[in-house]
Design a protein around this motif. Sequence first.
Motif, PDB file in Angstrom:
ATOM      1  N   ALA A 171       0.933  -1.130   0.041  1.00  0.00           N
ATOM      2  CA  ALA A 171       0.062   0.059   0.012  1.00  0.00           C
ATOM      3  C   ALA A 171       0.878   1.151   0.040  1.00  0.00           C
ATOM      4  O   ALA A 171       0.644   2.257  -0.954  1.00  0.00           O
ATOM      5  N   ALA A 172       1.819   1.218   0.794  1.00  0.00           N
ATOM      6  CA  ALA A 172       2.854   2.495   0.954  1.00  0.00           C
ATOM      7  C   ALA A 172       3.559   2.577  -0.199  1.00  0.00           C
ATOM      8  O   ALA A 172       3.720   3.788  -0.787  1.00  0.00           O
ATOM      9  N   GLY A 173       3.767   1.696  -1.037  1.00  0.00           N
ATOM     10  CA  GLY A 173       4.803   1.871  -2.159  1.00  0.00           C
ATOM     11  C   GLY A 173       3.961   2.268  -3.214  1.00  0.00           C
ATOM     12  O   GLY A 173       4.054   3.166  -4.164  1.00  0.00           O
ATOM     13  N   LEU A 174       2.579   1.667  -3.503  1.00  0.00           N
ATOM     14  CA  LEU A 174       1.739   2.377  -4.523  1.00  0.00           C
ATOM     15  C   LEU A 174       0.988   3.485  -4.249  1.00  0.00           C
ATOM     16  O   LEU A 174       1.031   4.403  -5.193  1.00  0.00           O
ATOM     17  N   VAL A 175       0.967   3.895  -3.046  1.00  0.00           N
ATOM     18  CA  VAL A 175       0.520   5.285  -2.813  1.00  0.00           C
ATOM     19  C   VAL A 175       1.382   6.367  -2.919  1.00  0.00           C
ATOM     20  O   VAL A 175       1.481   7.505  -3.653  1.00  0.00           O
ATOM     21  N   GLY A 176       2.864   6.102  -2.255  1.00  0.00           N
ATOM     22  CA  GLY A 176       3.768   6.958  -2.372  1.00  0.00           C
ATOM     23  C   GLY A 176       4.246   7.103  -3.699  1.00  0.00           C
ATOM     24  O   GLY A 176       4.988   8.162  -4.122  1.00  0.00           O
ATOM     25  N   GLY A 177       4.356   5.955  -4.355  1.00  0.00           N
ATOM     26  CA  GLY A 177       4.947   6.026  -5.922  1.00  0.00           C
ATOM     27  C   GLY A 177       3.996   6.594  -6.949  1.00  0.00           C
ATOM     28  O   GLY A 177       4.370   6.488  -7.962  1.00  0.00           O
ATOM     29  N   GLY A 178       2.752   7.179  -6.563  1.00  0.00           N
ATOM     30  CA  GLY A 178       1.958   7.867  -7.625  1.00  0.00           C
ATOM     31  C   GLY A 178       1.315   6.907  -8.370  1.00  0.00           C
ATOM     32  O   GLY A 178       0.958   7.262  -9.531  1.00  0.00           O
ATOM     33  N   ALA A 179       1.224   5.386  -8.108  1.00  0.00           N
ATOM     34  CA  ALA A 179       0.829   4.550  -9.424  1.00  0.00           C
ATOM     35  C   ALA A 179      -0.598   4.690  -9.646  1.00  0.00           C
ATOM     36  O   ALA A 179      -0.951   4.603 -10.810  1.00  0.00           O
ATOM     37  N   ALA A 180      -1.447   5.092  -8.484  1.00  0.00           N
ATOM     38  CA  ALA A 180      -2.952   5.270  -9.114  1.00  0.00           C
ATOM     39  C   ALA A 180      -3.103   6.254 -10.250  1.00  0.00           C
ATOM     40  O   ALA A 180      -4.100   5.946 -10.978  1.00  0.00           O
ATOM     41  N   GLY A 181      -2.249   7.447 -10.352  1.00  0.00           N
ATOM     42  CA  GLY A 181      -2.463   8.261 -11.506  1.00  0.00           C
ATOM     43  C   GLY A 181      -2.376   7.711 -12.803  1.00  0.00           C
ATOM     44  O   GLY A 181      -2.570   8.122 -13.958  1.00  0.00           O
ATOM     45  N   ALA A 182      -1.799   6.498 -12.835  1.00  0.00           N
ATOM     46  CA  ALA A 182      -1.328   5.951 -14.139  1.00  0.00           C
ATOM     47  C   ALA A 182      -2.015   4.516 -14.264  1.00  0.00           C
ATOM     48  O   ALA A 182      -1.920   4.036 -15.389  1.00  0.00           O
ATOM     49  N   LEU A 183      -2.724   4.027 -13.229  1.00  0.00           N
ATOM     50  CA  LEU A 183      -3.381   2.846 -13.665  1.00  0.00           C
ATOM     51  C   LEU A 183      -4.811   2.744 -13.642  1.00  0.00           C
ATOM     52  O   LEU A 183      -5.581   4.025 -13.594  1.00  0.00           O
ATOM     53  N   SER A 184      -5.514   1.784 -13.839  1.00  0.00           N
ATOM     54  CA  SER A 184      -6.958   1.634 -14.374  1.00  0.00           C
ATOM     55  C   SER A 184      -7.318   0.739 -13.241  1.00  0.00           C
ATOM     56  O   SER A 184      -7.028  -0.504 -13.693  1.00  0.00           O
ATOM     57  N   GLY A 185      -8.356   1.204 -12.468  1.00  0.00           N
ATOM     58  CA  GLY A 185      -9.213  -0.056 -11.450  1.00  0.00           C
ATOM     59  C   GLY A 185      -8.881   0.698  -9.856  1.00  0.00           C
ATOM     60  O   GLY A 185      -8.987   1.856  -9.730  1.00  0.00           O
ATOM     61  N   THR A 186      -9.279  -0.336  -9.208  1.00  0.00           N
ATOM     62  CA  THR A 186      -9.446  -0.152  -7.778  1.00  0.00           C
ATOM     63  C   THR A 186      -8.526  -1.118  -7.205  1.00  0.00           C
ATOM     64  O   THR A 186      -8.542  -2.158  -7.138  1.00  0.00           O
ATOM     65  N   ILE A 187      -7.710  -0.466  -6.127  1.00  0.00           N
ATOM     66  CA  ILE A 187      -6.654  -1.425  -5.151  1.00  0.00           C
ATOM     67  C   ILE A 187      -7.111  -1.395  -3.734  1.00  0.00           C
ATOM     68  O   ILE A 187      -7.449  -0.361  -3.187  1.00  0.00           O
ATOM     69  N   LYS A 188      -7.513  -2.554  -3.156  1.00  0.00           N
ATOM     70  CA  LYS A 188      -7.856  -2.773  -1.820  1.00  0.00           C
ATOM     71  C   LYS A 188      -6.779  -3.417  -1.071  1.00  0.00           C
ATOM     72  O   LYS A 188      -6.121  -4.109  -1.599  1.00  0.00           O
ATOM     73  N   PHE A 189      -6.845  -3.181   0.129  1.00  0.00           N
ATOM     74  CA  PHE A 189      -5.727  -3.729   1.038  1.00  0.00           C
ATOM     75  C   PHE A 189      -6.517  -4.024   2.285  1.00  0.00           C
ATOM     76  O   PHE A 189      -7.380  -3.276   3.045  1.00  0.00           O
TER      77      PHE A 189
END
Length: 435
Positions: A118-136
């Motif tokens: 979660a920390a990597g995907l949030v901090g790395g700004g991945a959500a802005g380049a991906l399509s979908g929903t990520i749940k933890f």
Amino acid sequence: MDRDKIKKAVCQQIDQRKTELIETARTILRQPEFGFKETKTASLVKEKLHSLGCEVRDKLAVTGVEGTLRCKKSGPAVLVMGELDSVMGKGSPHADPDTGAAHLCGHHIQVAAMLGTAAGLVGGGAAGALSGTIKFLGVPAEEFIEIEYRLDLRRRKKVTFLGGKQELIKQGYFDDVDMAMMVHAFANAPEPAFYLGGAGNGFLAKFIEYRGRAAHAGAAPHEGVNALNAACLGILGVHAQRETFQDQDAIRVHPIITKGGDIVNVVPAEVRLETYVRGRTLEAIIDASRKVDRALRAGGDAVGAKTRITNVPGYLPIFQDENLTRIARVNGQALLGEKGSLEAGFMGGSFDIGDLSHLIPVLHPFVGGTRGSLHTTDFEVIDYEAAVILPAKLMAMCVVDLLADGAKEAKHVKKAFQPRLTKAKYLELMQGLMK
């Protein structure tokens, strides 16, 4: 979009939080809790997910905690899980002195790896380049223990099923999840490693009560009905069935006596047992279960005790999705290079992700950095970077691969997957196993 740049940014964020993530794992190690009682661990997970800016929900299936990260564009929902609970391990140096709970299955590293993802995907700004929903999701009650306590929860309508993922399936949590992943510690694997594509046995749990009649054990034992003798005969009857179990079915039956009587000078009037019937296939489990029931009832019949057997659906055999395994293998090779093991073919214990694997694609690799056998006081994590940081990177990179390019890979995984059960059929099966 450069997928490799996103992966690099995500992994850098995980590395920057390495000390924090390892300390989180050690904090959970110091506060082990049994299933459906993981209040401290759930609170910690909730705090960590909230600090990352995720949308947070708690009290899912009693103690579960979820964080949600929504990507810029819509697409499939990918779930990353870590299990909150511990097993019993009174001889462990990390055991809770009051309850005996201890993290001898490595769930503390699972949760930290999930939070690292979660920390990597949030901090790395991945959500802005991906399509979908990520749940933890911090999942409650994977270890199938304290059956009496959980049956009481069921009587009080707190749960229907005794495993965390089972209960979440029933409650509809996974209805909006397209695929899921998590990691699990491997036994006796000190070097960095990912073990991919393996499977696990399923099982059916049983709670057995023998009711006899109390009498003075010295003055008038003939007036009693010895429930402990009934239990001993029942267990011997189970042993007599073992030669009928076929090797390819990997049947395992391992009863314990949880109550053997009240005081030594009274004929035991109430004796309780718990056991699992494990096997490689559901058909083999059901066949062995009938034989075990027959043997247990014979013990009661032999001495005139009443026998009550409560069958409790355990976990189904696990099937890891081939496409998710393929993606993980590529990322695992990138992370390990020539410095660690990337192997397959594990067959062993039972996991409630097995139930989920019948409904949606799942990935359940085992990871290294450990010493000793699982569920024993010899088990310990000796390399937290291998057990927490590398798995966090593996799962984060897999999520990137799945949801990049308009979630092309995730859509392929979803389309290619052939569920073995529908949710309705699953619930029907589970209800049937209770009979």
